[in-house]
Write a protein that holds these residues in place. Structure first.
Motif: not given
Length: 380
Positions: A89-90, A94-97, A130, A301, A303
């Motif tokens: 994921d990180s 690398n999705r913003q949502g 997220g 990252r 989240r």
């Protein structure tokens, strides 16, 4: 040399158990898909630093380690898949949502979780990245119950805790390192004498709060009692309010909750809500989960994240019907025989060609025989 003997807490999965595990796996993955979860498949082995999140001594202890002959670096056989999914994921998706991810696969541990456990669980789980919202925790718990139902698990008891309660008291006490880990283990085991010894030098409010965590267990009234007994710290107030809101949301979905304020996870990467699902007929929890908001920090990252995992091998005590009885067919090259076998299999029938079958060793109740030039299915 008895070279057929396996290591302790390692065992083969034989046909009946393998069928049940695979059946549960397929049904659960289909259930995950209905909620919008996407499957990922991390590798069995990685560089060891990628498999260990933060300073997780418990996970480090459970991880088998070896040297990679290509790079000379230390590698590890995964003992938990969650850190791998956090890496995906990180650093890769690398999705913003919000990302809903699921997984399934074997893990290998240096030691079992209990006397009746295996060192090679077949793990399956789902995770949300997220979202720090209560709704994400509720969805994960709802999905966990739906997944256990797919495996035929009934009469489930959900026990909920919050690691933030312990962390708030430990931070206020200034505990770090070995002292903090000792207190963590003592609280998890409800070892009151050890907790009293550790807190002897603390102010009365912190001592009372620590001992209250070990004794507060039960229904929703536990939270009101905890508000009276625990120190008035912002982190404790927030944690209790979150548990209260979770209770209301799960009650609206028909899910009963029992609170155990000493309910702590086996790994140190959890940061908030933790929960275990127990069921009649099982010694250990049938599913575990919680929130781990900093699990991706090591990969650059961080989240918010929440999820659960299930050991499929631990669920094989559930009654399982297995496959229906098959049809025993003779071997041969007769085109009509071959066509009849293909037709039966296309209809979903199990057809076993007789290559020397002992009927008592296979599950068949019919045979394929030629009668007046026509191949017919005859009951045995």
């Amino acid at each position: 040399m008895r070279n057929w003997i396996l290591p302790e807490y390692i065992s083969d999965v034989l046909p009946a158990e393998a069928r049940q595990i695979e059946s549960m796996r397929r049904r659960m993955l289909d259930q995950f898909a209905l909620y919008g979860y996407e499957q990922v498949e991390p590798p069995l082995v990685e560089y060891v630093e990628s498999l260990l999140t933060q300073q997780d001594a418990a996970l480090d202890l459970k991880t088998f380690k070896l040297v990679d002959e290509l790079s000379g670096r230390q590698m590890g056989l995964r003992a938990d898949i969650t850190p791998q999914v956090a890496r995906i994921d990180s650093h890769i998706l690398n999705r913003q949502g919000v990302a809903r991810l699921c997984y399934t696969g074997s893990v290998l541990c240096t030691r079992p979780d209990g006397l009746l456990s295996t060192r090679q669980p077949r793990q399956i789980g789902a995770e949300i990245y997220g979202s720090a919202s209560l709704a994400a925790d509720v969805e994960i718990i709802e999905l966990m119950f739906a997944s256990l139902a797919q495996a035929g698990v009934k009469d489930i008891t959900l026990e909920v805790g919050h690691i933030g309660l312990f962390n708030a008291i430990a931070d206020a006490a200034g505990w770090q390192g070995e002292v903090r880990q000792t207190a963590f283990s003592a609280l998890k085991q409800k070892d009151v004498p050890t907790l009293k010894t550790l807190s002897a030098q603390l102010n009365p409010e912190l001592t009372q709060g620590l001992l209250a965590l070990a004794s507060n267990y039960g229904d929703f009234t536990v939270l009101a009692q905890a508000r009276r007994q625990l120190p008035n710290l912002p982190a404790i107030t927030d944690a209790l309010e979150g548990l209260s809101q979770l209770h209301a949301a799960l009650s609206a979905r028909g899910i009963a909750v029992r609170f155990d304020l000493a309910e702590l996870p086996g790994s140190y990467y959890h940061t908030g809500l933790v929960f275990n699902a127990y069921a009649k007929g099982f010694t250990n929890a049938v599913a575990r989960g919680g929130r781990y908001d900093s699990v991706g920090e090591k990969f650059g990252r961080s989240r918010p994240a929440t999820g659960f995992s299930i050991d499929l091998r631990g669920l094989t005590a559930v009654p399982f019907a297995g496959p229906k009885a098959g049809i025993l067919a003779p071997q041969g090259d007769d085109p009509e025989l071959l066509s009849a076998i293909r037709g039966l299999r296309a209809q979903g029938e199990i057809v076993i060609v007789d290559l020397g079958v002992v009927q008592s060793e296979v599950h068949v109740d019919r045979t394929l025989q030629q009668n007046a030039g026509v191949w017919q299915v005859i009951s045995l």
